[in-house]
Design a protein around this motif. Structure first.
Motif, PDB file in Angstrom:
ATOM      1  N   TYR A   1      -5.715  -9.484  -7.454  1.00 32.13           N
ATOM      2  CA  TYR A   1      -4.541  -9.967  -7.739  1.00 32.13           C
ATOM      3  C   TYR A   1      -3.528  -9.578  -6.723  1.00 32.13           C
TER       4      TYR A   1
ATOM      5  N   GLU B   1       0.889  -1.032   0.099  1.00 35.28           N
ATOM      6  CA  GLU B   1       0.026  -0.024  -0.151  1.00 35.28           C
ATOM      7  C   GLU B   1       0.988   1.016  -0.148  1.00 35.28           C
TER       8      GLU B   1
ATOM      9  N   GLU C   1      -2.408 -12.617  -2.033  1.00 31.98           N
ATOM     10  CA  GLU C   1      -4.017 -12.802  -1.980  1.00 31.98           C
ATOM     11  C   GLU C   1      -4.296 -13.877  -2.712  1.00 31.98           C
TER      12      GLU C   1
ATOM     13  N   ARG D   1       0.148  -7.765  -3.243  1.00 28.87           N
ATOM     14  CA  ARG D   1      -0.326  -8.554  -1.899  1.00 28.87           C
ATOM     15  C   ARG D   1      -0.501  -9.987  -2.435  1.00 28.87           C
TER      16      ARG D   1
ATOM     17  N   TYR E   1      -5.960   3.560  11.044  1.00 29.77           N
ATOM     18  CA  TYR E   1      -7.215   4.597  10.880  1.00 29.77           C
ATOM     19  C   TYR E   1      -7.507   5.166  12.225  1.00 29.77           C
TER      20      TYR E   1
HETATM   21  P1  HAM Z   1      -7.187  -0.618   0.726  1.00 29.72           P
HETATM   22  O1  HAM Z   1      -8.507  -0.914   1.134  1.00 29.72           O
HETATM   23  O2  HAM Z   1      -6.355  -1.979   1.286  1.00 29.72           O
HETATM   24  O3  HAM Z   1      -6.575   0.693   1.094  1.00 29.72           O
HETATM   25  O4  HAM Z   1      -7.033  -0.684  -0.764  1.00 29.72           O
HETATM   26  C1  HAM Z   1      -7.621   0.389  -1.643  1.00 29.72           C
HETATM   27  C2  HAM Z   1      -8.373  -0.308  -2.623  1.00 29.72           C
HETATM   28  O5  HAM Z   1      -7.255  -1.081  -3.585  1.00 29.72           O
HETATM   29  C3  HAM Z   1      -8.988  -1.394  -2.494  1.00 29.72           C
HETATM   30  O6  HAM Z   1     -10.487  -0.856  -2.399  1.00 29.72           O
HETATM   31  C4  HAM Z   1      -9.111  -2.127  -3.768  1.00 29.72           C
HETATM   32  O7  HAM Z   1      -9.824  -1.362  -5.013  1.00 29.72           O
HETATM   33  C5  HAM Z   1      -7.664  -2.153  -4.261  1.00 29.72           C
HETATM   34  N1  HAM Z   1      -6.956  -3.363  -3.966  1.00 29.72           N
HETATM   35  C6  HAM Z   1      -6.577  -3.765  -2.707  1.00 29.72           C
HETATM   36  N2  HAM Z   1      -6.102  -5.112  -2.817  1.00 29.72           N
HETATM   37  C7  HAM Z   1      -6.207  -5.518  -4.042  1.00 29.72           C
HETATM   38  C8  HAM Z   1      -5.900  -6.715  -4.751  1.00 29.72           C
HETATM   39  N3  HAM Z   1      -5.260  -7.676  -4.302  1.00 29.72           N
HETATM   40  N4  HAM Z   1      -6.181  -6.625  -5.960  1.00 29.72           N
HETATM   41  C9  HAM Z   1      -6.688  -5.791  -6.768  1.00 29.72           C
HETATM   42  N5  HAM Z   1      -7.147  -4.620  -6.143  1.00 29.72           N
HETATM   43  C10 HAM Z   1      -6.825  -4.387  -4.781  1.00 29.72           C
HETATM   44  C11 HAM Z   1      -5.409   1.123   1.192  1.00 29.72           C
HETATM   45  O8  HAM Z   1      -4.481   0.492   0.568  1.00 29.72           O
HETATM   46  C12 HAM Z   1      -4.893   2.287   2.026  1.00 29.72           C
HETATM   47  N6  HAM Z   1      -3.715   2.569   1.744  1.00 29.72           N
HETATM   48  C13 HAM Z   1      -5.773   3.533   1.435  1.00 29.72           C
HETATM   49  C14 HAM Z   1      -5.478   4.735   2.145  1.00 29.72           C
HETATM   50  C15 HAM Z   1      -4.879   5.588   1.700  1.00 29.72           C
HETATM   51  N7  HAM Z   1      -5.896   4.959   3.422  1.00 29.72           N
HETATM   52  C16 HAM Z   1      -5.473   6.125   3.752  1.00 29.72           C
HETATM   53  N8  HAM Z   1      -4.610   6.565   2.740  1.00 29.72           N
END
Ligand code: HAM
Length: 411
Positions: free
Chosen positions: A123, A83, A116, A114, A264
């Motif tokens: 992905y 992230e 997953e 990640r 958070y």
């Molecule tokens: P997160 O909810 O872990 O937040 O990821 C944000 C978005 O990234 C998810 O809603 C999804 O659309 C996409 N995403 C996450 N994992 C995957 C995956 N394995 N494959 C495809 N898409 C994925 C964060 O990452 C926090 N850093 C958000 C944030 C920024 N909070 C504060 N500032």
């Protein structure tokens, strides 16, 4: 027979048609951020493992089991970034950005990793568009960020959008709430799914994420953090909601919203689309993280942000009609290839999308190729050094003065 290679599990190639859709999304985002005064900030694809362990949190699934971690030749533990937020806060501290006028508003776009279980919309290498505002605890920041993501998703035409909103309070009020929730869960342990039961001590809030039916029934009656906010947090949250109401941004208040990262505080939110499968329906999410900068060694500094998944946005959108790939196709018998080549260079230099045959086709084959590329016009060179231009839609053909080709074809 030699081995046939494939892209590693959970990864994918981005082919030209798909790259074009991504680029279009990128341009919409870049324009939106430029208008709102966000600067671009990009961090490396890997960081010190401990940054994510401390930033995202040891108890999270991300740190616990999803990180691509490796040891380099200097025996350092490094991790492909899962992230952006922890890394951007690291950069904020490293570059002394607290000395700049606050808040610092940045955005970034790139790949994240990640480990997953892969499925549609999930992905191992995916792409995020990320926005962070560091150095202000004003509810205006929370509202501005939410509205930016709302604007982006609406502007792109994502169907069936839903915004869920909640507040997690401050670490102190949450600690008291966690105790209350633990006691509530322990009293109903028999009804809980094993994986929820195992994590009552470590992370009781994750019970709200469970897909298990009996657990969901228990959680339906559980106390909610958003009902336990202290006065300043409750006022902050009321202000965020009031700003969204005034702006006409629809949302659902959802006290069961838990995010998968530990940093958070106060506001949290997620955007979903009905067009996506339930297991990967979240397009983007984020919230406030007032303790993160300090937790990774910086001065006490509030922050707020979000990230959206590019693949999920594209999945939720219908693929558009493919764009034509050329304005003009220059066709010529093979002996005139060099003249065709020179004319194409000239046309491209003048800003036209010009193409020529690269595969030794007959003149007839070249006209077919012009059609496939969606060219509006074809220039046909003959052996005498003359040229004609054909309108590919009407089939009309007329002489072309090559000395004024750019002018004639730009019309
Ligand atoms: P997160 O909810 O872990 O937040 O990821 C944000 C978005 O990234 C998810 O809603 C999804 O659309 C996409 N995403 C996450 N994992 C995957 C995956 N394995 N494959 C495809 N898409 C994925 C964060 O990452 C926090 N850093 C958000 C944030 C920024 N909070 C504060 N500032």
């Amino acid at each position: 027979m030699s081995k046939r290679f494939q892209a590693p599990r959970g990864t994918f190639d981005i082919l030209p048609a798909e790259a074009e859709r991504r680029e279009a999304t990128y341009l919409v985002a870049a324009e939106l951020f430029a208008r709102a005064g966000y600067g671009r900030l990009e961090t490396p694809a890997f960081e010190d493992t401990e940054l994510f362990a401390r930033g995202v949190g040891e108890g999270t699934d991300i740190v616990h089991k999803e990180m691509f971690t490796f040891t380099d030749q200097g025996d350092r533990s490094l991790t492909l970034r899962p992230e952006a937020t922890a890394a951007i806060c690291r950069a904020y501290i490293e570059h002394g950005m607290h000395r700049l006028p606050q808040p610092v508003k940045v955005w970034s776009w790139g790949p994240y990793f990640r480990h997953e279980r892969p499925q549609a919309g999930r992905y191992r290498q995916f792409h995020q568009l990320d926005a962070e505002v560091i150095g202000s605890d004003s509810p205006l920041v929370d509202a501005e960020l939410i509205m930016l993501l709302d604007d982006l998703l609406r502007g792109l035409g994502v169907p069936g959008l839903r915004l869920r909103l909640s507040s997690l309070g401050t670490p102190a009020s949450r600690a008291a709430y966690r105790e209350e929730l633990r006691a509530y869960l322990r009293a109903r342990e028999g009804k809980l799914a094993p994986e929820v039961r195992e994590r009552i001590s470590e992370n009781p809030l994750r019970a709200f994420d469970s897909k298990d039916q009996a657990t969901r029934e228990v959680m339906g009656e559980a106390p909610l953090m958003v009902e336990r906010l202290d006065q300043p947090d409750a006022e902050h949250f009321a202000e965020v909601r009031s700003l969204l109401d005034q702006a006409g941004v629809p949302y659902v208040l959802d006290g069961t919203l838990v995010r998968g990262l530990d940093y958070y505080t106060r506001t949290v939110f997620e955007f979903e689309s009905e067009a996506l499968d339930a297991q990967a329906a979240t397009l983007g999410g984020g919230g406030r993280y007032d303790g993160l900068v300090e937790a990774i060694g910086g001065p006490a500094t509030p922050g707020c942000g979000w990230a959206a998944g590019i693949e999920r946005i594209l999945l939720a959108l219908d693929a558009p009609e493919p764009e034509p790939l050329a304005d003009v196709f220059v066709a010529a018998p093979s002996e005139q290839g060099a003249r065709a080549f020179a004319l194409v260079q000239e046309l491209r230099g003048a800003g036209l999308r010009a193409e020529l045959d690269l595969a030794g086709r007959s003149l007839k084959g070249q006209m077919k190729q012009a059609d496939r590329l969606g060219a509006r016009r074809a220039v046909i060179l003959d052996d005498e050094g003359k040229a004609e231009v054909r309108d590919m839609t009407s089939g009309e053909q007329e002489e072309l003065d090559l000395a004024r080709a750019v002018e004639a074809l730009s019309r």
